[in-house]
Design a protein around this motif. Structure first.
Motif, PDB file in Angstrom:
ATOM      1  N   LEU A  43       0.756  -1.122  -0.119  1.00 38.51           N
ATOM      2  CA  LEU A  43      -0.076  -0.108   0.100  1.00 38.51           C
ATOM      3  C   LEU A  43       0.760   1.288  -0.042  1.00 38.51           C
ATOM      4  O   LEU A  43       0.455   2.134  -0.879  1.00 38.51           O
ATOM      5  CB  LEU A  43      -0.979   0.068   1.014  1.00 38.51           C
ATOM      6  CG  LEU A  43      -2.326  -0.624   0.912  1.00 38.51           C
ATOM      7  CD1 LEU A  43      -3.027  -0.909   2.255  1.00 38.51           C
ATOM      8  CD2 LEU A  43      -3.065  -0.558  -0.184  1.00 38.51           C
ATOM      9  N   PRO A  44       2.133   1.480   0.769  1.00 37.80           N
ATOM     10  CA  PRO A  44       2.531   2.759   0.959  1.00 37.80           C
ATOM     11  C   PRO A  44       3.223   3.119  -0.629  1.00 37.80           C
ATOM     12  O   PRO A  44       3.164   4.358  -0.822  1.00 37.80           O
ATOM     13  CB  PRO A  44       3.691   2.316   1.899  1.00 37.80           C
ATOM     14  CG  PRO A  44       3.219   1.433   2.748  1.00 37.80           C
ATOM     15  CD  PRO A  44       2.354   0.601   2.020  1.00 37.80           C
ATOM     16  N   GLY A  46       3.266   6.343  -5.334  1.00 37.70           N
ATOM     17  CA  GLY A  46       3.336   6.021  -6.654  1.00 37.70           C
ATOM     18  C   GLY A  46       2.226   6.979  -7.459  1.00 37.70           C
ATOM     19  O   GLY A  46       2.402   7.629  -8.339  1.00 37.70           O
ATOM     20  N   LEU A  47       0.961   6.818  -7.111  1.00 31.17           N
ATOM     21  CA  LEU A  47      -0.122   7.589  -7.618  1.00 31.17           C
ATOM     22  C   LEU A  47       0.038   9.146  -7.431  1.00 31.17           C
ATOM     23  O   LEU A  47      -0.391   9.746  -8.540  1.00 31.17           O
ATOM     24  CB  LEU A  47      -1.406   7.002  -6.996  1.00 31.17           C
ATOM     25  CG  LEU A  47      -1.812   5.415  -7.559  1.00 31.17           C
ATOM     26  CD1 LEU A  47      -3.076   5.194  -6.632  1.00 31.17           C
ATOM     27  CD2 LEU A  47      -2.334   5.583  -8.840  1.00 31.17           C
ATOM     28  N   LEU A  48       0.376   9.380  -6.133  1.00 28.36           N
ATOM     29  CA  LEU A  48       0.608  10.727  -5.845  1.00 28.36           C
ATOM     30  C   LEU A  48       1.777  11.522  -6.682  1.00 28.36           C
ATOM     31  O   LEU A  48       1.665  12.704  -7.027  1.00 28.36           O
ATOM     32  CB  LEU A  48       0.717  11.226  -4.525  1.00 28.36           C
ATOM     33  CG  LEU A  48      -0.478  10.760  -3.611  1.00 28.36           C
ATOM     34  CD1 LEU A  48      -0.210  10.841  -2.115  1.00 28.36           C
ATOM     35  CD2 LEU A  48      -1.683  11.693  -3.752  1.00 28.36           C
ATOM     36  N   LEU A  49       3.055  10.828  -6.826  1.00 30.08           N
ATOM     37  CA  LEU A  49       4.165  11.369  -7.179  1.00 30.08           C
ATOM     38  C   LEU A  49       4.433  10.788  -8.308  1.00 30.08           C
ATOM     39  O   LEU A  49       5.781  11.075  -9.122  1.00 30.08           O
ATOM     40  CB  LEU A  49       5.434  11.497  -6.117  1.00 30.08           C
ATOM     41  CG  LEU A  49       5.093  11.849  -4.856  1.00 30.08           C
ATOM     42  CD1 LEU A  49       6.226  11.527  -3.676  1.00 30.08           C
ATOM     43  CD2 LEU A  49       4.722  13.382  -4.804  1.00 30.08           C
ATOM     44  N   LEU A  90      11.213   4.606  -5.413  1.00 28.80           N
ATOM     45  CA  LEU A  90      10.326   5.303  -6.305  1.00 28.80           C
ATOM     46  C   LEU A  90      11.447   6.331  -7.276  1.00 28.80           C
ATOM     47  O   LEU A  90      11.210   6.788  -8.119  1.00 28.80           O
ATOM     48  CB  LEU A  90       9.615   6.193  -5.799  1.00 28.80           C
ATOM     49  CG  LEU A  90       8.064   5.463  -5.225  1.00 28.80           C
ATOM     50  CD1 LEU A  90       7.225   6.316  -4.465  1.00 28.80           C
ATOM     51  CD2 LEU A  90       7.433   4.934  -6.616  1.00 28.80           C
ATOM     52  N   ILE A  91      12.674   6.542  -6.391  1.00 25.73           N
ATOM     53  CA  ILE A  91      13.759   7.381  -7.103  1.00 25.73           C
ATOM     54  C   ILE A  91      14.415   6.398  -7.918  1.00 25.73           C
ATOM     55  O   ILE A  91      14.920   5.451  -7.374  1.00 25.73           O
ATOM     56  CB  ILE A  91      14.664   7.839  -5.884  1.00 25.73           C
ATOM     57  CG1 ILE A  91      13.958   8.612  -5.091  1.00 25.73           C
ATOM     58  CG2 ILE A  91      15.817   8.376  -6.573  1.00 25.73           C
ATOM     59  CD1 ILE A  91      14.703   8.951  -3.770  1.00 25.73           C
ATOM     60  N   PRO A  92      14.247   6.555  -9.215  1.00 27.98           N
ATOM     61  CA  PRO A  92      14.806   5.642 -10.037  1.00 27.98           C
ATOM     62  C   PRO A  92      16.657   5.408  -9.650  1.00 27.98           C
ATOM     63  O   PRO A  92      17.234   6.487  -9.610  1.00 27.98           O
ATOM     64  CB  PRO A  92      14.701   6.284 -11.527  1.00 27.98           C
ATOM     65  CG  PRO A  92      14.638   7.836 -11.402  1.00 27.98           C
ATOM     66  CD  PRO A  92      13.983   7.724  -9.876  1.00 27.98           C
ATOM     67  N   GLY A  93      17.070   4.262  -9.754  1.00 31.02           N
ATOM     68  CA  GLY A  93      18.378   4.015  -9.330  1.00 31.02           C
ATOM     69  C   GLY A  93      18.429   3.556  -7.844  1.00 31.02           C
ATOM     70  O   GLY A  93      19.629   2.931  -7.537  1.00 31.02           O
ATOM     71  N   MET A  94      17.323   3.617  -6.951  1.00 29.24           N
ATOM     72  CA  MET A  94      17.603   3.094  -5.784  1.00 29.24           C
ATOM     73  C   MET A  94      17.385   1.748  -5.447  1.00 29.24           C
ATOM     74  O   MET A  94      18.121   0.961  -4.802  1.00 29.24           O
ATOM     75  CB  MET A  94      16.544   4.029  -4.719  1.00 29.24           C
ATOM     76  CG  MET A  94      16.952   5.357  -4.571  1.00 29.24           C
ATOM     77  SD  MET A  94      18.750   5.627  -3.918  1.00 29.24           S
ATOM     78  CE  MET A  94      18.502   4.832  -2.261  1.00 29.24           C
ATOM     79  N   ALA A 112       1.420  -2.034 -11.610  1.00 29.37           N
ATOM     80  CA  ALA A 112       2.440  -0.873 -12.320  1.00 29.37           C
ATOM     81  C   ALA A 112       2.206  -1.092 -13.754  1.00 29.37           C
ATOM     82  O   ALA A 112       2.125  -0.182 -14.471  1.00 29.37           O
ATOM     83  CB  ALA A 112       3.743  -0.809 -11.845  1.00 29.37           C
ATOM     84  N   GLY A 113       2.485  -2.357 -13.999  1.00 29.18           N
ATOM     85  CA  GLY A 113       2.278  -2.744 -15.260  1.00 29.18           C
ATOM     86  C   GLY A 113       0.931  -2.669 -16.137  1.00 29.18           C
ATOM     87  O   GLY A 113       0.875  -1.623 -17.216  1.00 29.18           O
ATOM     88  N   VAL A 114      -0.060  -2.983 -15.343  1.00 28.11           N
ATOM     89  CA  VAL A 114      -1.340  -2.855 -16.004  1.00 28.11           C
ATOM     90  C   VAL A 114      -1.946  -1.384 -16.049  1.00 28.11           C
ATOM     91  O   VAL A 114      -2.451  -0.910 -16.900  1.00 28.11           O
ATOM     92  CB  VAL A 114      -2.461  -3.774 -15.193  1.00 28.11           C
ATOM     93  CG1 VAL A 114      -3.712  -3.336 -15.543  1.00 28.11           C
ATOM     94  CG2 VAL A 114      -1.924  -5.241 -15.303  1.00 28.11           C
ATOM     95  N   TYR A 115      -1.483  -0.726 -14.927  1.00 25.22           N
ATOM     96  CA  TYR A 115      -1.720   0.563 -14.927  1.00 25.22           C
ATOM     97  C   TYR A 115      -1.355   1.528 -15.900  1.00 25.22           C
ATOM     98  O   TYR A 115      -1.731   2.310 -16.552  1.00 25.22           O
ATOM     99  CB  TYR A 115      -1.585   1.177 -13.208  1.00 25.22           C
ATOM    100  CG  TYR A 115      -1.553   2.684 -13.101  1.00 25.22           C
ATOM    101  CD1 TYR A 115      -3.091   3.220 -13.141  1.00 25.22           C
ATOM    102  CD2 TYR A 115      -0.662   3.629 -13.404  1.00 25.22           C
ATOM    103  CE1 TYR A 115      -3.303   4.522 -12.938  1.00 25.22           C
ATOM    104  CE2 TYR A 115      -0.837   5.072 -13.221  1.00 25.22           C
ATOM    105  CZ  TYR A 115      -2.208   5.477 -12.906  1.00 25.22           C
ATOM    106  OH  TYR A 115      -2.516   6.929 -12.895  1.00 25.22           O
ATOM    107  N   SER A 116       0.138   1.298 -16.269  1.00 25.74           N
ATOM    108  CA  SER A 116       0.835   2.015 -17.186  1.00 25.74           C
ATOM    109  C   SER A 116       0.264   1.740 -18.435  1.00 25.74           C
ATOM    110  O   SER A 116       0.202   2.665 -19.481  1.00 25.74           O
ATOM    111  CB  SER A 116       2.387   1.636 -17.143  1.00 25.74           C
ATOM    112  OG  SER A 116       3.194   2.172 -18.064  1.00 25.74           O
TER     113      SER A 116
END
Length: 268
Positions: free
Chosen positions: A92-93, A98-101, A161-165, A200-204
């Motif tokens: 959930l977090p 992800g939806l917000l940012l 959520l930060i790419p590379g982390m 994430a895949g389905v949503y995208s």
């Protein structure tokens, strides 16, 4: 027929499958690989997210017995219900943030310099965490996790959520710091990946459906197949590796790779 595009799709699928579950950041590697291959348009970004589903099918295959036992036991077994609830709580977090940012992150952080910096910082965190992690784990198996344990690992996943982390790096190292054994943290990271990456895949795909056409189907199928195959090999190897090794080599790889990117990338 665009053979070169299919080759790029296969290469991107291999990169995704090999890096999704290692603490090295699949998103970061896909961004860098896409830049090298000239695969960086809006459709490519949808592709990068969609092919994660292929890697997740590999996890489902490896963990099929546990998944099947949990699903069958939901109506009657408290342990199955608690485990399922912990997975939902852990997911959930990242979904909320992800939806917000998500749009802001894609617009501003999906760049080689951000990825390289995150790779280095993440590597330093892994080195620190390996020294700090307790010798005796409080939780040896995912079935022993509490709701609070699941939530803490879920909050750690938000760092990715930060790419590379690295999603797997954040959840595995975060879990170890919170008292999970190396194997339990790795297992729970995989379990969280199933709903997180499929969602994430389905949503995208749904959100960006206007960009896609029937002609894109072969490219996506090739990416999914190669992602699945390479991920299946990688997951099975990683589960054997964590039984007797630390994540320190991955930390040094991240740091070295990040430095090379910062030094050599034209716009970094």
């Amino acid at each position: 027929m665009d053979v070169m595009l299919w080759v790029k799709a296969a290469l991107m699928g291999i990169v995704e499958g090999l890096t999704e579950f290692l603490p090295v950041s699949s998103t970061g590697h896909l961004i860098l690989a896409g830049s090298l291959l000239g695969f960086t348009d809006a459709k490519a970004k949808v592709f990068d997210i969609a092919i994660q589903t292929g890697a997740i099918f590999a996890v489902i295959l490896v963990y099929w017995q546990k998944i099947r036992t949990t699903v069958v036991g939901l109506p009657s077994q408290p342990l199955a219900r608690r485990f399922s609830a912990n997975v939902v709580i852990g997911v959930l977090p990242a979904i909320v943030l992800g939806l917000l940012l998500g749009a802001t992150i894609k617009a501003h952080l999906f760049t080689p310099d951000v990825v390289a910096t995150a790779l280095i910082v993440g590597g330093l965190i892994i080195l620190w965490a390996e020294k700090r992690a307790p010798v005796a784990a409080r939780i040896e198996h995912t079935d022993d996790m509490s709701t609070w344990d699941a939530l803490k690992v879920g909050l750690a996943q938000c760092v990715a959520l930060i790419p590379g982390m690295s999603r797997s790096g954040a959840t595995i190292i975060g879990g170890m710091l919170m008292g999970l054994s190396r194997r339990a943290a790795t297992d729970f990271s995989f379990y969280l990946a199933i709903p997180t990456l499929i969602g994430a895949g389905v949503y995208s795909l749904w959100k960006e459906r206007a960009l896609l056409s029937v002609e894109d189907a072969p490219m996506f199928v090739i990416g999914l197949v190669f992602s699945f195959a390479s991920a299946w090999i990688c997951v099975r190897w990683l589960l054997r590796y964590v039984a007797s090794h630390s994540f320190v080599p991955f930390a040094w790889y991240r740091i070295a790779f990040g430095i090379v990117v910062l030094a050599a990338w034209p716009n970094a």
